[in-house]
Write a protein that holds these residues in place. Sequence first.
Motif, PDB file in Angstrom:
ATOM      1  N   SER A  73     -10.937 -24.470  -5.960  1.00 25.39           N
ATOM      2  CA  SER A  73     -11.616 -23.357  -6.429  1.00 25.39           C
ATOM      3  C   SER A  73     -12.748 -24.234  -7.335  1.00 25.39           C
ATOM      4  N   PRO A  74     -13.685 -23.244  -7.679  1.00 26.48           N
ATOM      5  CA  PRO A  74     -14.760 -23.859  -8.409  1.00 26.48           C
ATOM      6  C   PRO A  74     -14.383 -24.639  -9.722  1.00 26.48           C
ATOM      7  N   ASP A  75     -13.309 -24.037 -10.576  1.00 26.55           N
ATOM      8  CA  ASP A  75     -12.806 -24.888 -11.660  1.00 26.55           C
ATOM      9  C   ASP A  75     -12.171 -26.294 -11.481  1.00 26.55           C
ATOM     10  N   ALA A  78     -14.856 -28.590 -10.499  1.00 28.98           N
ATOM     11  CA  ALA A  78     -15.484 -29.261 -11.800  1.00 28.98           C
ATOM     12  C   ALA A  78     -14.462 -30.173 -12.401  1.00 28.98           C
ATOM     13  N   THR A 103     -14.125 -25.497 -24.879  1.00 28.94           N
ATOM     14  CA  THR A 103     -13.088 -24.836 -24.031  1.00 28.94           C
ATOM     15  C   THR A 103     -13.129 -25.341 -22.505  1.00 28.94           C
ATOM     16  N   ALA A 104     -14.547 -25.642 -22.276  1.00 32.68           N
ATOM     17  CA  ALA A 104     -14.733 -26.325 -20.930  1.00 32.68           C
ATOM     18  C   ALA A 104     -14.465 -27.595 -20.968  1.00 32.68           C
ATOM     19  N   ALA A 107     -10.707 -27.719 -20.861  1.00 32.95           N
ATOM     20  CA  ALA A 107     -10.004 -27.300 -19.707  1.00 32.95           C
ATOM     21  C   ALA A 107      -9.982 -28.393 -18.439  1.00 32.95           C
ATOM     22  N   GLN A 108     -11.181 -29.185 -18.499  1.00 31.06           N
ATOM     23  CA  GLN A 108     -11.269 -30.183 -17.631  1.00 31.06           C
ATOM     24  C   GLN A 108     -10.414 -31.452 -17.921  1.00 31.06           C
TER      25      GLN A 108
ATOM     26  N   ARG B 394     -16.203 -20.756 -14.516  1.00 31.23           N
ATOM     27  CA  ARG B 394     -15.396 -21.289 -13.579  1.00 31.23           C
ATOM     28  C   ARG B 394     -15.867 -22.792 -13.148  1.00 31.23           C
ATOM     29  N   ILE B 398     -13.244 -23.908 -16.144  1.00 32.22           N
ATOM     30  CA  ILE B 398     -12.733 -23.124 -16.942  1.00 32.22           C
ATOM     31  C   ILE B 398     -11.701 -22.418 -15.952  1.00 32.22           C
ATOM     32  N   PRO B 399     -10.362 -22.257 -15.856  1.00 32.53           N
ATOM     33  CA  PRO B 399      -9.709 -21.716 -14.959  1.00 32.53           C
ATOM     34  C   PRO B 399      -9.702 -20.206 -15.178  1.00 32.53           C
ATOM     35  N   GLU B 400      -9.699 -19.551 -13.810  1.00 35.61           N
ATOM     36  CA  GLU B 400     -10.034 -18.111 -13.690  1.00 35.61           C
ATOM     37  C   GLU B 400      -9.408 -17.184 -14.892  1.00 35.61           C
ATOM     38  N   GLU B 402      -8.200 -18.053 -17.657  1.00 38.55           N
ATOM     39  CA  GLU B 402      -9.082 -18.322 -19.148  1.00 38.55           C
ATOM     40  C   GLU B 402     -10.330 -17.719 -19.212  1.00 38.55           C
TER      41      GLU B 402
END
Lengths: 251, 439
Positions: A73-75, A78, A103-104, A107-108, B394, B398-400, B402
Motif C-alpha cells: 500500500s502507499p503507506d 513510504a 504523525t507521518a 507512523a513510519q 498515505r 500514514i496508514p489509511e 489514521e
Amino acid sequence: MLEIKNLHARIAEDETEILRGVNLTVKAGEVHAIMGPNGSGKSTLSYVLAGKDDYEVTEGEVLFDGQNMLDMSPDERAAAGMFLAFQYPIEIPGVATMEFLKTAMNAQRKARGEAQLSIPDFMKRVKEAAGHLNVSMDMLKRPLNVGFSGGEKKRAEILQMSLLEPRLCVLDETDSGLDIDALRIVSDGVNKLRGPDRAMVVITHYQRLLDHIVPDVVHVLSKGRIVKTGDKDLALELEKNGYADYVDAAA
Amino acid sequence: MNASVPIKHTQAESDLIDRFEAAKGALSGSVAVTALREAAVSQIRDKGLPHRRVEEYKYTDLRAFMKSAAPLAAAADESAVKAILGGQDAFGELERYRIVVANGAFLPGLSDLEALAGEGVSVTSLTDELAGEHGAQLLASPKSAANDGVLALNTAFVQGGVVVKVKEGAEISRPVELVHVAASAGGQISRSRISVAKGAKLRLLETFAGETGNGEINIVFDYDVADTASLVATRLIVGQSDAARLFTSIATIGAQAEFKSLGFIAGPRFIRNQQFINFAGENSNAGIYGVTMARDEDLADQTLIVDHAVPHCNSREFFKTVLDGRAKGVYQGRINVAQHAQKTDGEMMTQALLLSEDAEMANKPELEIFADDVICAHGATSGQIDEDLLFYLRARGIPEDEARTLLVLAFLAEAIEEYGEDDVTEGLEARVRDWLAGH
C-alpha cells in the motif's frame, strides 16, 4: 535499489494505457533524470511508484530492494523508504503542518518497529531542516500547504523529504512553478540528501533543474517507454533540439 | 371552517395523554402555568406529535419514530446521581463549577451553589419558580417557535430545571457546567433559564449523562443575554441512546451583546437540536456552531432560526456533519431579516462529509430578507473524503485508517477552531476519535 521491469499501466477509470513497457534500474547512490514531452507518462510513472490507485498495473514488476513494491500500500511503500515529491502538493485545511509532520514521521517509525520521537527531538529535527530550506515557523504553524505559494509548497515537500529520510526519492517536476532563487534553495536541499545509500529519480520537463541537481543518468520517456538513455549531456542536447526526434522514434 | 377531524392517536400520543393525566397532580405550577400545560397537551391531542407533513419536521418525523412514551422518571436518588457523575468526564480536568439537574429536577445538594454565589451567580429551582407569581413567564416561547411540537411537549411535562442569574458586571472565572443526569429510566423533561445581566460574562457547558431506557429527553435552555453581556454555551451530547433526544435553545440577545454556542453531537439514535435565536438589541454578535456525527440508522437534526429583528447585528452560522452507515443528517437554518433591520450581516454555511454510500444529508439553508441594506450569504455542501488528500497522507506513510481519521478531524476542526474556546474544546478531538472507533 529500484528495478522496474516491463511496466505497463493504465488509467483505471477509462483503461487508457499510459506506460507501455518501462524498464529502469536505479542503484543506490545514483541520481537518474527522466525527461520527456508532455503526455509521455512521466507523472503516471511517479504515481504508479507511489501506489496511487487511479492507475492499474497490467504487466511487469517493480522491485524495491528486491521486494515486490506493487503489492504494498502507499503507506507501506513510504515506510519502506519510498518518497514522492508531488508536482502539485495538496492543500489540507484543518491539518496543521507540524502535526502532520509528527504523525507521518511517527507512523513510519512505528511501521518499521522504531520508537516514537520525543517532542524535543522532533522539534530539533524540524527546526534544523526548516532552517536549511528557509521554511519559517510561521509556515509550519499553518494548515498543510494552505495558502503556501508555489515555491513554499515545493520547499515544504523537500522539508518532508529531509525529515522522513527516504532511501528512494522520486521528484515529480519539482522545478515547476519555481523562480530562480527558489530553484536554488530546493536544489540545495535535494543535493544535501544525496548519498551513497540513497537513490533519486528526478522527473522534469526542462533541463534547467539538472544544472542544479546534476544527474548520473538521463532517460527520455516518450509514449510510455524509455526511448533513449545517456549521461547528463543528453539533457543539454534535448534542451537544444527538443523532443521531436524521440517522439517520432517511439511512434 | 375549523371543525377539525380528530386525529387517530399513535401509541406514543395515547401514552403521552395518559402520562399527563397521571402526572398532572404532581407537576408544579401556578394557575397560569397549569393553563399553559393544559394548552400544550391539547396541542398534542389535536395535532399529534410533529411529523413529516409539518414543514419544520419534514426530515425529522418524531411521530413515526416514537413508538411509545415511557412514564416520567421518578425523583432521582442522590447516591445514584453521584455514581453517574463520578463516571462522566465530559470536560476532563477543566476547572469548572457544577449545577446538577437529575431526572428533570434541580439537585442543589450536588451543585456548587456557594462558590457560584460568591461569584455573583444565583441558582434556584424552576419547580419552585413555576409555582410563583411569575411562573408562566418562564415558559414563554418566542414568535419563531410558536406551535413548535417539541416545545409543547416540554411545556406540558416540564418537571423542573434551574433558574440561573448572573448579576450585573460579574465575570465568572470558570465555566459553569449544567449537567443533566438520568439516574433512572423514564422521560426526563426539564427547562432552564439562564440570565446574564448587563456587562456580565458566563461560559456555560451543557452535558448529559446516564441512561433513560425508552424515556425521551426533552430539555429547553432559555437564555437571556442582557445589553453588553456575553454568553458562550457549549453543548456536548455524546454516547449512544435509543429514545428520542430533543433539545431546544431560545436566546434573546440585548444590545452590544455577544452570544456564541456550539452543539456537539455524536451518537444518539434520534436527536433534534433546535435553536431560536433572537436579536433584541442593536450592535450584537451571535455565532452558532454545530458539529454532528451520526452512523448506522441514526438521525441527527440541527435546526435553527435566527431572527434579525433589529439593525446592525452580525450572525455567523457554521455547521459540520459527518455521516456513516445509513445515517441521516438534517440541517435547517433560517436567517430572518426584518424590514427595518438594516446593516444586518449574516453568513451561514453547512457542510457534510459522507463516509458511506448510503448516508444521507438534508441541507436546508434559508434566507428571508425584508431589509434592503444587508449582507447575507448562505452555502451548503455535501461530499466524500477527497481521495487525493487521502493518497497524499498515505504517501507520507500514514496508514489509511489514521489518514481518514485525520481528514475527518480536519473537516470538523474548521468549525471548532472558529468557535474558539480552546480550553473547552481541546478534549473534543478525543470524542471524535472515540466516535470514529465505534464508541
